[in-house]
Scaffold this motif. Structure first.
Motif, PDB file in Angstrom:
ATOM      1  N   UNK A  48       1.021   3.099  15.337  1.00  0.00           N
ATOM      2  CA  UNK A  48       1.314   1.852  14.627  1.00  0.00           C
ATOM      3  C   UNK A  48       1.588   2.043  13.140  1.00  0.00           C
ATOM      4  N   UNK A  49       1.074   3.102  12.565  1.00  0.00           N
ATOM      5  CA  UNK A  49       1.377   3.354  11.163  1.00  0.00           C
ATOM      6  C   UNK A  49       0.163   3.614  10.308  1.00  0.00           C
ATOM      7  N   UNK A  50       0.425   3.823   9.023  1.00  0.00           N
ATOM      8  CA  UNK A  50      -0.619   4.173   8.058  1.00  0.00           C
ATOM      9  C   UNK A  50      -0.461   3.330   6.802  1.00  0.00           C
ATOM     10  N   UNK A  51      -1.571   2.938   6.235  1.00  0.00           N
ATOM     11  CA  UNK A  51      -1.588   2.251   4.941  1.00  0.00           C
ATOM     12  C   UNK A  51      -2.526   3.004   4.007  1.00  0.00           C
ATOM     13  N   UNK A  52      -2.016   3.371   2.840  1.00  0.00           N
ATOM     14  CA  UNK A  52      -2.839   3.998   1.803  1.00  0.00           C
ATOM     15  C   UNK A  52      -2.940   3.000   0.652  1.00  0.00           C
ATOM     16  N   UNK A  53      -4.167   2.656   0.283  1.00  0.00           N
ATOM     17  CA  UNK A  53      -4.396   1.647  -0.762  1.00  0.00           C
ATOM     18  C   UNK A  53      -5.085   2.275  -1.971  1.00  0.00           C
ATOM     19  N   UNK A  54      -4.490   2.066  -3.126  1.00  0.00           N
ATOM     20  CA  UNK A  54      -5.069   2.532  -4.380  1.00  0.00           C
ATOM     21  C   UNK A  54      -5.755   1.353  -5.054  1.00  0.00           C
ATOM     22  N   UNK A  55      -7.043   1.497  -5.348  1.00  0.00           N
ATOM     23  CA  UNK A  55      -7.802   0.454  -6.041  1.00  0.00           C
ATOM     24  C   UNK A  55      -8.004   0.901  -7.489  1.00  0.00           C
ATOM     25  N   UNK A  56      -7.314   0.227  -8.405  1.00  0.00           N
ATOM     26  CA  UNK A  56      -7.399   0.559  -9.820  1.00  0.00           C
ATOM     27  C   UNK A  56      -8.117  -0.556 -10.565  1.00  0.00           C
ATOM     28  N   UNK A  57      -9.083  -0.217 -11.411  1.00  0.00           N
ATOM     29  CA  UNK A  57      -9.854  -1.259 -12.107  1.00  0.00           C
ATOM     30  C   UNK A  57      -8.985  -2.112 -13.020  1.00  0.00           C
ATOM     31  N   UNK A  58      -9.286  -3.379 -13.034  1.00  0.00           N
ATOM     32  CA  UNK A  58      -8.611  -4.299 -13.955  1.00  0.00           C
ATOM     33  C   UNK A  58      -9.000  -3.942 -15.383  1.00  0.00           C
ATOM     34  N   UNK A  59      -8.034  -4.044 -16.303  1.00  0.00           N
ATOM     35  CA  UNK A  59      -8.346  -3.860 -17.713  1.00  0.00           C
ATOM     36  C   UNK A  59      -8.095  -5.163 -18.455  1.00  0.00           C
ATOM     37  N   UNK A  60      -8.899  -5.400 -19.472  1.00  0.00           N
ATOM     38  CA  UNK A  60      -8.735  -6.599 -20.293  1.00  0.00           C
ATOM     39  C   UNK A  60      -7.861  -6.330 -21.517  1.00  0.00           C
ATOM     40  N   UNK A  61      -7.440  -5.060 -21.666  1.00  0.00           N
ATOM     41  CA  UNK A  61      -6.549  -4.734 -22.776  1.00  0.00           C
ATOM     42  C   UNK A  61      -5.179  -5.350 -22.521  1.00  0.00           C
ATOM     43  N   UNK A  62      -4.460  -5.598 -23.593  1.00  0.00           N
ATOM     44  CA  UNK A  62      -3.138  -6.229 -23.498  1.00  0.00           C
ATOM     45  C   UNK A  62      -2.071  -5.149 -23.399  1.00  0.00           C
TER      46      UNK A  62
END
Length: 403
Positions: free
Chosen positions: A246-260
């Motif tokens: 059926x397939x593969x999913x690779x998910x990257x979880x990157x932290x949110x930053x409050x910098x502009x």
């Protein structure tokens, strides 16, 4: 069969300390070799990009400019590959920046699209109001290219690859269900394919360095390893979900930053800072690279002088050549490296500006000595814009140019 979901760290999936230590020791000589290869490859890319830029600078034929632009884009993909090699070798500095994720993916879409076959459809499902993240833009590009290439190879015949982004808020309970995760706000970047998927025994090894199911010569097995390293350096984590057939999913979880985030177009189309005939001594042992640099500097309005090593460069200065700036490679044959030359110039010719460059910024130089050098270093390969601005800054610092 149920799909496999696992958390992947930068160095692999095992939790045993001794196993991870063994892997790191095993990777050290590979990393050193990668650094040597990357250095030589960066020299070649420096020449290629310099000649393409100079050709585009000198022609007004729009068709020719289009061909040169596409050739430059292909060379830039080589630059991205080389940065991943340097990251593996530990010789490239992590350069994080605030990234507007949806805009960044859109800006690199054409490059990503080109690595797919005609039978593979690429889709982008951007999430609404996706938060900015702080990561190395070049490393993120490399990670996406790796994941899309893997997705392409997993598809037999026609199929789809989908890149999607979404804001994710993980509670303590939700994070506890994902190995190595932590609660907080994340941007999830997922790359999903409709390919063959992976059985559990393959998926559990997918992050191991040099593990690959591809035929000999078709893959190094370092793709997912470098992706994991990229995510870990950004403070995030990676999750792989795969269902055979059926397939593969690779998910990257990157932290949110409050910098502009800064506008990525800032300065992009600004005028090149040209010189006013200042004399620049180029110190570079590779004759092809040296010639490319000399031509670039002449186009920028500088007078040039060349030396193949540090000793020759010092001899020119001792003979009284009115050099305004020394632009030197770091890695050179002979007793003087670029850093050593810079130190001698600071002591004996303090009025001469110094600018360094390297295809492999070695971390072997003691930190105290790096601080003593006090010279800017630009990484090979560099654009004409980067060179022009770095030379201008170095001349201003030495009092050899007016603001």
């Amino acid at each position: 069969m149920a799909g496999l979901s696992l958390y992947c760290e930068a160095a692999g999936t095992g939790s045993d300390h001794d196993m991870e230590q063994s892997k790191r020791q095993w990777l050290e000589p590979i990393g050193r070799l990668a650094g040597v290869i990357a250095h030589d490859f960066n020299n070649l890319l420096t020449v290629i990009l310099a000649d393409l830029e100079l050709a585009a600078f000198r022609t007004r034929d729009e068709d020719a400019r289009g061909l040169l632009r596409r050739a430059s884009e292909a060379a830039e993909m080589g630059v991205s590959f080389n940065k991943r090699l340097l990251a593996l070798a530990g010789g490239r500095r992590f350069a994080p920046a605030v990234i507007k994720v949806n805009q960044h993916i859109t800006d690199t879409w054409q490059v990503v699209e080109r690595i797919l076959s005609e039978d593979t459809r690429l889709q982008f499902h951007p999430g609404a109001d996706v938060w900015p993240v702080k990561a190395d833009p070049s490393e993120l590009d490399g990670a996406l290219l790796n994941l899309v290439a893997n997705a392409r190879d997993a598809i037999n015949g026609s199929g789809e690859v989908t890149i999607a982004t979404k804001n994710v808020q993980l509670t303590t309970a939700e994070a506890a269900g994902i190995g190595g995760a932590m609660p907080g706000d994340f941007v999830r970047i997922s790359v999903a394919d409709t390919g063959s998927g992976m059985p559990s025994e393959v998926a559990t090894q997918a992050m191991e360095p040099f593990f690959t199911t591809k035929p000999a010569g078709a893959g190094s097995g370092l793709g997912l390893t470098s992706v994991g390293m990229t995510v870990a350096r950004a403070g995030g984590f990676l999750v792989l979900d795969s269902i055979p057939g059926e397939g593969t999913t690779v998910s990257l979880y990157l932290p949110r930053t409050l910098e502009v985030a800064q506008d990525p177009d800032d300065g992009k189309d600004a005028d090149l800072p040209f010189g006013d005939g200042q004399l620049i001594l180029v110190v570079e042992n590779d004759p092809l690279v040296r010639e490319a640099v000399l031509q670039r500097l002449e186009v920028l309005g500088y007078a040039v002088l060349e030396a193949a090593d540090g000793e020759t460069a010092l001899a020119f200065l001792e003979q009284g050549e009115p050099v305004d700036l020394v632009f030197s490679d770091v890695v050179m044959p002979g007793r003087l490296s670029g850093h050593g030359l810079a130190l001698l110039l600071r002591r004996r010719f303090p009025g001469v500006g110094v600018l360094l460059t390297s295809g492999y910024a070695s971390r072997m130089l003691p930190r105290r000595r790096r601080l003593m050098v006090r010279a800017e270093l630009i990484a090979k390969p560099y654009s004409l814009q980067v060179l022009a601005r770095a030379v201008r800054r170095a001349l201003l610092a030495a009092g050899k140019a007016e603001r």
